[in-house]
Design an enzyme around this catalytic site. Structure first.
Site, PDB file in Angstrom:
ATOM      1  N   GLN A  31       0.867  -1.172   0.000  1.00 20.65           N
ATOM      2  CA  GLN A  31       0.000   0.000   0.000  1.00 20.65           C
ATOM      3  C   GLN A  31       0.909   1.229   0.000  1.00 20.65           C
ATOM      4  O   GLN A  31       1.441   1.620   1.031  1.00 20.65           O
ATOM      5  CB  GLN A  31      -0.909  -0.031   1.234  1.00 20.65           C
ATOM      6  CG  GLN A  31      -2.004   0.992   1.238  1.00 20.65           C
ATOM      7  CD  GLN A  31      -2.873   0.881   2.488  1.00 20.65           C
ATOM      8  OE1 GLN A  31      -2.462   0.345   3.510  1.00 20.65           O
ATOM      9  NE2 GLN A  31      -4.070   1.415   2.402  1.00 20.65           N
ATOM     10  N   VAL A  49       0.323   4.396  -0.456  1.00 23.40           N
ATOM     11  CA  VAL A  49      -0.218   5.517   0.320  1.00 23.40           C
ATOM     12  C   VAL A  49      -1.070   4.904   1.431  1.00 23.40           C
ATOM     13  O   VAL A  49      -2.011   4.170   1.146  1.00 23.40           O
ATOM     14  CB  VAL A  49      -1.068   6.458  -0.560  1.00 23.40           C
ATOM     15  CG1 VAL A  49      -1.689   7.573   0.281  1.00 23.40           C
ATOM     16  CG2 VAL A  49      -0.221   7.042  -1.687  1.00 23.40           C
ATOM     17  N   HIS A  96      -7.698   2.620  -0.308  1.00 22.81           N
ATOM     18  CA  HIS A  96      -8.081   2.912  -1.686  1.00 22.81           C
ATOM     19  C   HIS A  96      -8.314   1.614  -2.437  1.00 22.81           C
ATOM     20  O   HIS A  96      -7.612   0.631  -2.246  1.00 22.81           O
ATOM     21  CB  HIS A  96      -7.040   3.780  -2.407  1.00 22.81           C
ATOM     22  CG  HIS A  96      -5.638   3.242  -2.411  1.00 22.81           C
ATOM     23  ND1 HIS A  96      -4.832   3.264  -1.287  1.00 22.81           N
ATOM     24  CD2 HIS A  96      -4.904   2.683  -3.397  1.00 22.81           C
ATOM     25  CE1 HIS A  96      -3.649   2.748  -1.596  1.00 22.81           C
ATOM     26  NE2 HIS A  96      -3.677   2.376  -2.871  1.00 22.81           N
ATOM     27  N   HIS A 106      -8.518   0.005  -6.187  1.00 18.30           N
ATOM     28  CA  HIS A 106      -8.147   0.179  -7.593  1.00 18.30           C
ATOM     29  C   HIS A 106      -9.259  -0.405  -8.448  1.00 18.30           C
ATOM     30  O   HIS A 106      -9.681  -1.546  -8.221  1.00 18.30           O
ATOM     31  CB  HIS A 106      -6.863  -0.594  -7.918  1.00 18.30           C
ATOM     32  CG  HIS A 106      -5.652  -0.076  -7.239  1.00 18.30           C
ATOM     33  ND1 HIS A 106      -4.770   0.776  -7.861  1.00 18.30           N
ATOM     34  CD2 HIS A 106      -5.163  -0.290  -5.991  1.00 18.30           C
ATOM     35  CE1 HIS A 106      -3.779   1.060  -7.025  1.00 18.30           C
ATOM     36  NE2 HIS A 106      -4.008   0.420  -5.884  1.00 18.30           N
TER      37      HIS A 106
END
Length: 138
Positions: free
Chosen positions: A90, A92, A96, A98
């Protein structure tokens, strides 16, 4: 604000937004696997999927579902790849998902991991039992 995705949500980082509402901010990945590759982030900073509250999970994944359909239609894709990392890989540390448009023979194969097999049915049963026990404790 040190989190890049929080900066994107706040409008402090230039991104190509696709959806921005009370639950999520979705924008093009700046290093896409294919054109149309989106990142869908919750507005509130959480590091991993397990940090989302039960109340946030449904609205978040409803947006992921809608955006997946939009990516497939908008990019004339035959399908999609939808993925989320928790901690490992990961880049960041803000949750999130994708959403990547896919087509036959697009060249994306095995880019994540080598797949294996359980040694035998007993090993598979033991793994399932460990996960069930952890699930029961939550």
């Amino acid at each position: 604000m040190s989190c890049l995705f929080c900066q994107a949500v706040a409008g402090e980082l230039a991104v190509h937004r696709v959806l921005d509402d009370e639950a999520v901010c979705a924008f093009l990945d700046h290093r896409p696997l294919f054109p149309g590759h989106l990142l869908v982030v919750p507005r509130r900073h959480v590091a991993t999927l397990t940090d989302l509250t039960a109340e946030e999970t449904g609205p978040y994944f409803e947006r992921v579902r809608r955006l997946t359909a939009a990516v497939e239609a908008g990019m004339a894709a035959a399908g999609s790849f939808v993925a989320v990392n928790n901690r490992i890989s990961q880049s960041v540390p803000h949750l999130h998902v994708h959403v990547v448009p896919r087509n036959p023979k697009d060249g994306l194969r095995g880019f994540f991991w080598p797949r294996g097999r359980y040694a035998d049915d007993a090993e598979a049963a033991a793994a399932a039992a460990r996960v069930r026990a952890a699930l029961d404790s939550r």
